[in-house]
Design an enzyme around this catalytic site. Structure first.
Site, short mmCIF file in Angstrom:
data_model
loop_
_atom_site.label_atom_id
_atom_site.label_comp_id
_atom_site.label_asym_id
_atom_site.label_seq_id
_atom_site.Cartn_x
_atom_site.Cartn_y
_atom_site.Cartn_z
N ASP A 203 -5.93 -3.41 -1.57
CA ASP A 203 -6.77 -2.52 -2.55
C ASP A 203 -6.50 -2.23 -4.15
O ASP A 203 -5.16 -2.41 -4.25
CB ASP A 203 -6.75 -0.95 -1.82
CG ASP A 203 -7.85 -0.06 -2.32
OD1 ASP A 203 -8.92 -0.49 -2.19
OD2 ASP A 203 -7.26 0.79 -3.07
N GLU A 259 7.41 -15.80 5.78
CA GLU A 259 8.24 -15.62 6.76
C GLU A 259 7.79 -15.62 8.33
O GLU A 259 8.56 -16.06 9.40
CB GLU A 259 9.29 -14.33 6.83
CG GLU A 259 10.27 -14.40 5.49
CD GLU A 259 10.85 -12.88 5.20
OE1 GLU A 259 10.83 -12.15 6.25
OE2 GLU A 259 11.35 -12.51 4.12
C1 NOJ Z 1 -11.29 0.13 -4.02
C2 NOJ Z 1 -11.87 0.29 -2.71
O1 NOJ Z 1 -12.80 -0.80 -2.46
C3 NOJ Z 1 -12.72 1.49 -2.76
O2 NOJ Z 1 -13.76 1.71 -1.73
C4 NOJ Z 1 -11.79 2.68 -3.08
O3 NOJ Z 1 -12.54 3.96 -3.00
C5 NOJ Z 1 -10.92 2.47 -4.32
N1 NOJ Z 1 -10.39 1.13 -4.25
C6 NOJ Z 1 -9.70 3.50 -4.28
O4 NOJ Z 1 -8.95 3.19 -3.15
#
Ligand code: NOJ
Length: 556
Positions: A203, A259
């Protein structure tokens, strides 16, 4: 499972666990629900499943606010359910990729609760705390902005300091400069790899590190975030995004994943140009993230020239051993079917494109049956971003592929025409998001029986991709580009495949100086019944038809 770099040839299907299948009748999807549907996914023919976060979380951002990185959200099931899911998926030849949020935790995570409790708590430095500016420290420490707008700092009256967050205030950023944080997160990655998961989606990876000296970002005229620039919200994010240490982190994570056997992979969510994404993949050394999302199709309408421009850009930047990805929708974006104005024929052309390009396709759950973006009220939206922008007169934009409330693309999967679309066993229960109003006509059960449905088009395309090595690993070359059509060739030592796509609502004749061809797929299921698809060296494409052809080997 084969031990080679399987992820290069894979097809990924994203599940938003809250919305896939509810097994308990509480209106919320869960892991036993996903287990029930693994056979459906194996039959669909996708190979890898990416699950949006399934960890314990206060669910203020529906899992992207994690309060325990090594457990399962009790609403979704138990660790035993997770193990069962992984085992069954592997038995079916499917892989499972988890969403890993390295950038921030929930503010309800015990680490943050401790961190906030006093300035000298041992966990204080696990997050980013600073004194404010101005007398009394009442102004944020610097000019950094959060991704959805507004200052990226929140004042804590208890300890009279500000903490940093890149997304929403309940998602404080972890302090990656702290070696204890690094160790904890590396161990977490290993924890899940040791359990047997096949990889991670990372993310907002580009936001993990910030400038150690907290320098202000310089001014920029750009307002909206886009993959074309590192600037947005009137600043160029040189000090809060894409820090050199984040590229280093990509390489360190790669070493950990390397790994493991069989190989695992990571795909990074990075909002940036293809060139910057390529840098996260380690550039020429190719020793960073295995893949990054390319969002450059999002601004393309159903427009052959625009799409061709982006494909060429990706081909230029992601040369072998790098590989691009192709994304039409996800849990943050407006659904592709709505963006093509719910036109089934156009959608089939786009599906053919996505599954025949050189790169890893990411299919968002429900796109395979043409689920639409559902209209929702911002004020009562489950999505905090929707509520934040409740006042906005513009609610969504097809052009930018965005909707202020992401609820509209996260509605429950439409399995059948029963009440609640077969998503929940309790027909009376109020599902966590409302069911898309078209579910009685748009669902898996109905499309399953119709050989001409979008679902069956996806199934056939996925099968054709699996059966033809040139589509999985061949090189790519355009043979024809015009506003009306795209034709390209995928070449592998074992075979040559040609793909022809008609973007016009009228017949299209394309001459091809190619040896003998056989038709192995058409979006028109009757196309193969006669020889009308080709006269001499000319392909005869029907309106919005997509074709896949194989060059016949000499002697065959
Ligand atoms: C990107 C994610 O795709 C989204 O859904 C989320 O709200 C934000 N990052 C924060 O984690």
């Amino acid at each position: 499972m084969s031990h080679d770099e399987w992820w290069r040839r894979t097809t990924v299907y994203q599940i938003y666990p809250r919305s896939y299948k509810d097994s308990t009748g509480n209106g919320i999807g869960d892991l036993p629900g996903i287990i029930e549907k693994l056979d459906y996914l194996a039959e669909l023919g996708i190979e890898t499943i990416w699950l949006s976060p399934i960890y314990p979380s206060p669910q203020e951002d529906h899992g992207y606010d994690i309060s325990d990185y090594r457990n399962i959200n009790p609403e979704y099931g138990t660790m035993a359910d997770f193990d069962r899911m992984l085992k069954k998926a592997h038995d079916l030849g499917l892989r499972i990729v988890l969403d890993m949020v390295l950038n921030h935790s929930s503010d309800k995570h015990p680490w943050f609760i401790e961190s906030k409790s006093s300035r000298d708590n041992p966990k204080r430095d696990w997050y980013i705390w600073r004194d404010g500016r101005k007398p009394g420290g009442k102004a944020p420490p610097n000019n950094w902005k959060a991704m959805p707008g507004g200052p990226a700092w929140r004042y804590d009256p208890g300890t009279e300091q500000w903490y940093y967050f890149h997304f929403l205030p309940f998602q404080p950023d972890l302090n990656w400069w702290n070696p204890n944080v690094q160790k904890e997160m590396y161990d977490t990655v290993r924890y899940w790899l040791d359990k047997g998961v096949d990889g991670f989606r990372l993310d907002i990876f580009h936001a993990v590190y910030q400038d150690k000296n907290f320098k202000n970002n310089p001014f920029s005229f750009r307002v909206l975030p886009s993959e074309n620039s590192t600037a947005s919200l009137f600043q160029n994010h040189v000090n809060d995004l894409h820090l050199p240490e984040t590229f280093e982190l990509a390489r360190n994570l790669r070493k950990i994943l390397d790994e493991y056997d069989p190989p695992r992979f990571m795909v990074g969510e990075i909002t940036a140009t293809p060139e910057i994404c390529h840098k996260y993949m380690g550039g020429a050394a190719n020793d960073g993230l295995h893949l990054t999302f390319q969002f450059n199709f999002l601004r393309c309408r159903f427009n052959a020239r625009q799409l061709a421009r982006q494909i060429k850009h990706n081909e230029r930047v992601f040369m072998h051993p790098a590989l691009p990805t192709y994304v039409y929708s996800n849990h943050d974006l407006m659904r592709i079917f709505t963006r093509v104005s719910e036109n089934w024929d156009k959608m089939k052309v786009l599906a053919t494109l996505q599954l025949t390009l050189r790169g890893v396709p990411f299919i968002y759950y429900g796109d395979e049956i043409g689920m639409s973006q559902v209209k929702v009220k911002l004020k009562t939206s489950e999505d905090p971003i929707g509520r934040k922008f409740w006042w906005s007169p513009i609610k969504q934009s097809k052009y930018f592929a965005f909707a202020f409330s992401r609820d509209g693309c996260r509605t429950p999967m439409q399995w059948n025409s029963e009440p609640n679309a077969g998503f929940s066993p309790d027909e009376e229960v109020k599902t966590w998001l409302r069911i898309g109003p078209k579910y009685k006509k748009v669902n898996v059960a109905i499309q399953d029986k119709n050989p001409n449905s979008l679902l069956n088009t996806y199934r056939t395309l996925l099968q054709v991709r699996r059966e033809n090595i040139a589509l999985q690993a061949g090189s790519f070359e355009f043979l024809h580009e015009s506003s009306g059509a795209l034709v390209y060739k995928r070449t592998h030592p074992e075979q040559v495949i040609i793909v022809a796509l008609n973007f016009k609502k009228k017949r299209n004749f394309i001459s091809l100086a190619s040896p003998r061809l056989e038709l192995i797929f058409s979006t028109d299921i009757k196309a193969g019944e006669t020889d009308a698809w080709k006269t001499d060296a000319t392909l005869n494409l029907k309106p919005y038809e997509g074709m896949i052809l194989r060059e016949m080997q000499s002697g065959s």
